[in-house]
Scaffold this motif. Structure first.
Motif, mmCIF file in Angstrom:
data_model
loop_
_atom_site.group_PDB
_atom_site.id
_atom_site.type_symbol
_atom_site.label_atom_id
_atom_site.label_comp_id
_atom_site.label_asym_id
_atom_site.label_seq_id
_atom_site.Cartn_x
_atom_site.Cartn_y
_atom_site.Cartn_z
ATOM 1 N N GLN A 200 -18.366 2.664 86.103
ATOM 2 C CA GLN A 200 -19.574 3.745 85.890
ATOM 3 C C GLN A 200 -20.198 4.384 87.119
ATOM 4 N N GLN A 201 -20.457 5.758 86.695
ATOM 5 C CA GLN A 201 -21.221 6.379 87.790
ATOM 6 C C GLN A 201 -22.610 6.495 87.464
ATOM 7 N N PHE A 202 -23.014 7.382 86.449
ATOM 8 C CA PHE A 202 -24.461 7.229 86.122
ATOM 9 C C PHE A 202 -24.925 6.299 85.079
ATOM 10 N N VAL A 203 -26.223 6.148 84.781
ATOM 11 C CA VAL A 203 -26.436 5.152 83.664
ATOM 12 C C VAL A 203 -26.888 5.753 82.465
ATOM 13 N N PHE A 204 -26.215 5.156 81.319
ATOM 14 C CA PHE A 204 -26.554 5.896 80.104
ATOM 15 C C PHE A 204 -27.197 5.129 79.346
ATOM 16 N N ALA A 205 -28.221 5.670 78.501
ATOM 17 C CA ALA A 205 -28.816 5.037 77.333
ATOM 18 C C ALA A 205 -27.935 4.766 76.273
ATOM 19 N N PRO A 206 -28.440 3.718 75.399
ATOM 20 C CA PRO A 206 -27.438 3.374 74.154
ATOM 21 C C PRO A 206 -27.290 4.709 73.273
ATOM 22 N N THR A 207 -28.256 5.483 73.250
ATOM 23 C CA THR A 207 -28.276 6.832 72.131
ATOM 24 C C THR A 207 -29.169 7.873 73.138
ATOM 25 N N ALA A 208 -28.768 9.264 72.500
ATOM 26 C CA ALA A 208 -29.257 10.110 72.910
ATOM 27 C C ALA A 208 -30.868 10.246 72.813
ATOM 28 N N ALA A 209 -31.484 9.750 71.989
ATOM 29 C CA ALA A 209 -32.665 9.530 71.565
ATOM 30 C C ALA A 209 -33.564 8.602 72.676
ATOM 31 N N GLU A 210 -32.917 7.924 73.275
ATOM 32 C CA GLU A 210 -33.275 6.967 74.075
ATOM 33 C C GLU A 210 -32.914 7.230 75.688
ATOM 34 N N ALA A 216 -39.103 11.321 78.125
ATOM 35 C CA ALA A 216 -40.123 11.568 79.211
ATOM 36 C C ALA A 216 -39.967 13.054 79.624
ATOM 37 N N GLY A 217 -38.940 13.683 79.080
ATOM 38 C CA GLY A 217 -38.942 15.258 79.776
ATOM 39 C C GLY A 217 -39.762 16.241 79.001
ATOM 40 N N ALA A 218 -39.942 17.316 79.749
ATOM 41 C CA ALA A 218 -40.706 18.532 79.293
ATOM 42 C C ALA A 218 -39.660 19.451 78.549
ATOM 43 N N PRO A 219 -40.242 20.158 77.425
ATOM 44 C CA PRO A 219 -39.248 20.971 76.805
ATOM 45 C C PRO A 219 -38.711 22.149 77.598
ATOM 46 N N ALA A 220 -37.356 22.392 77.344
ATOM 47 C CA ALA A 220 -36.706 23.269 78.311
ATOM 48 C C ALA A 220 -35.708 23.896 77.324
ATOM 49 N N SER A 221 -35.251 25.312 77.495
ATOM 50 C CA SER A 221 -34.192 25.985 76.657
ATOM 51 C C SER A 221 -33.328 26.615 77.313
ATOM 52 N N VAL A 298 -32.664 16.665 85.492
ATOM 53 C CA VAL A 298 -31.644 16.393 84.494
ATOM 54 C C VAL A 298 -32.235 16.826 83.035
ATOM 55 N N LEU A 299 -31.211 17.493 82.383
ATOM 56 C CA LEU A 299 -31.516 18.356 81.158
ATOM 57 C C LEU A 299 -30.644 17.494 80.023
ATOM 58 N N GLY A 300 -31.267 17.290 79.151
ATOM 59 C CA GLY A 300 -30.637 16.664 77.825
ATOM 60 C C GLY A 300 -31.613 16.971 76.506
ATOM 61 N N ALA A 322 -36.087 8.565 88.338
ATOM 62 C CA ALA A 322 -37.346 9.308 87.835
ATOM 63 C C ALA A 322 -38.262 9.170 88.559
ATOM 64 N N GLU A 323 -39.305 10.091 88.669
ATOM 65 C CA GLU A 323 -40.512 10.066 89.431
ATOM 66 C C GLU A 323 -41.355 8.732 89.417
ATOM 67 N N ASP A 324 -41.337 7.917 88.344
ATOM 68 C CA ASP A 324 -42.005 6.703 88.319
ATOM 69 C C ASP A 324 -41.046 5.512 88.708
ATOM 70 N N GLY A 325 -39.976 5.824 89.302
ATOM 71 C CA GLY A 325 -39.187 4.799 90.028
ATOM 72 C C GLY A 325 -38.206 4.105 89.460
ATOM 73 N N THR A 326 -38.071 4.418 87.869
ATOM 74 C CA THR A 326 -37.243 3.831 87.024
ATOM 75 C C THR A 326 -35.840 4.702 87.023
ATOM 76 N N PRO A 327 -34.671 4.185 86.512
ATOM 77 C CA PRO A 327 -33.196 5.038 86.623
ATOM 78 C C PRO A 327 -33.519 6.049 85.383
ATOM 79 N N ILE A 328 -33.034 7.194 85.843
ATOM 80 C CA ILE A 328 -32.718 8.236 84.730
ATOM 81 C C ILE A 328 -31.643 7.752 83.925
ATOM 82 N N LEU A 329 -31.539 7.636 82.562
ATOM 83 C CA LEU A 329 -30.748 7.442 81.713
ATOM 84 C C LEU A 329 -30.062 8.712 80.963
ATOM 85 N N LEU A 330 -29.044 8.776 80.931
ATOM 86 C CA LEU A 330 -28.446 10.013 80.557
ATOM 87 C C LEU A 330 -27.766 10.156 79.044
#
Length: 350
Positions: A200-210, A216-221, A298-300, A322-330
């Motif tokens: 595994q390369q990136f770390v994935f959340a169990p679902t997109a909602a997680e 924690a992201g800001a709206p982007a289009s 990271v956009l999602g 992430a800025e709070d030191g936690t892994p960014i979950l894709l």
């Protein structure tokens, strides 16, 4: 003879005692006894939840097939579009090459297209991109030192210049934009040491909602990821739940008519240095520096989260924090990685 009255009374008492039975024994009442219910406790551990296997490069459920990942260098010049097979890649890395244009390192594992291309030459940063996968790398041409770097990274090299099976030139395009390859032939060329899937390369959340972007992201289009001579952009498409790609403002479409899209778009700001070499046309060959750390977006899910990327040696994967030191979950799904230069590049998110 008459007895005294007192004697008569004593005799009467004796007769009465003799005629009556033994005195009744009065026993105290026994207290009520409460018997507690017997509770049987099952001391066996609760069964562990069943977690289905996932593909290591996408986090999507599946992954039963044991096969290596194959990285393919695919051209992105105007003459190379539309490309074949990009829409089926697990991860696509966009990197700057000579003249500020871009080229792709497309990684295939969970889905294998029949044909891919146009296939072009390798660059030094491809060792750091494909090295952590431990699989094969396919390209057409490359300077000897760059090719050796691929081998030093532990990759099996399949080069058109070295006569590797599976590559051919199409007659409907002009050279050098007409080299294509057959993925089945690439897998058939396995040297016998590619017996495991990629880690595994990136770390994935169990679902997109997680995923971190959604949580924690800001709206982007819309995002513009500008290179010196390339202007890719991405738009959020809520209907498909994907980010869709544009090339210089036009929709990016594959040769099969499929809109190029990504579940995750990872935008890494990177330094680029001169390798001290030139291509056949005499243009300086740049190298993206993929060691150290830098800014990442990271956009999602119609949102964007900011953090940092870091990478150790050639065989180490990229780590997103992430800025709070936690892994960014894709979010589970495919990813495109934009390696945007700090100098001469720009990122705009709206």
């Amino acid at each position: 003879m008459r007895l005294p009255i007192s004697a008569l009374a004593a005799v009467g008492a004796l007769l009465l005692a003799a005629c009556s039975g033994p005195a009744e024994q009065v026993r105290p009442t026994d207290p009520a006894t409460t018997v507690p219910p017997v509770v049987v406790v099952d001391k066996a551990a609760a069964p562990a939840p069943v977690i289905p296997p996932t593909w290591p490069l996408t986090g999507v459920e599946g992954g039963q097939e044991v096969r290596p990942a194959i990285s393919v260098k695919i051209e992105n010049s105007r003459q190379a579009r539309p490309q074949i097979g990009l829409e089926q890649a697990d991860v696509v890395w966009e990197q700057m090459v000579e003249g500020g244009e871009t080229r792709f390192n497309a990684v295939f594992h969970s889905t294998i297209p029949t044909t891919v291309g146009p296939i072009r030459s390798v660059r030094p940063m491809d060792a750091a991109i494909a090295g952590p996968l431990g699989g094969m790398i396919v390209f057409s041409g490359g300077q000897g030192g760059f090719v050796q770097e691929m081998r030093d990274a532990g990759l099996q090299v399949l080069s058109n210049d070295e006569g590797a099976d599976g590559m051919y030139r199409a007659s409907d395009r002009r050279a050098p934009h007409n080299v294509y390859g057959t993925m089945a032939d690439f897998y058939a060329a396995d040297d016998g040491q590619r017996t495991a899937p990629p880690p595994q390369q990136f770390v994935f959340a169990p679902t997109a909602a997680e995923s971190s972007a959604e949580v924690a992201g800001a709206p982007a289009s819309h995002v513009d990821a500008t290179f010196p001579a390339a202007k890719p952009s991405w738009d959020w498409d809520a209907g498909t739940g994907k980010w869709v790609r544009n090339e210089i403002g036009d929709a990016a479409i594959s040769a099969d008519g499929v809109r190029l899209s990504a579940t995750n778009v990872v935008i890494m700001r990177v330094d680029v240095r001169d390798t001290g070499t030139v291509d056949p046309a005499g243009a300086p060959v740049p190298e993206t520096v993929l060691e150290g750390t830098g800014e990442v977006w990271v956009l999602g899910g119609g949102k964007a989260v900011k953090g940092t990327w870091s990478k150790g040696g050639t065989k180490d994967p990229v780590v997103l924090t992430a800025e709070d030191g936690t892994p960014i979950l894709l979010a589970p799904g495919n990813s495109w990685v934009e390696l945007v230069p700090n100098a001469g590049g720009n990122v705009t998110i709206s």
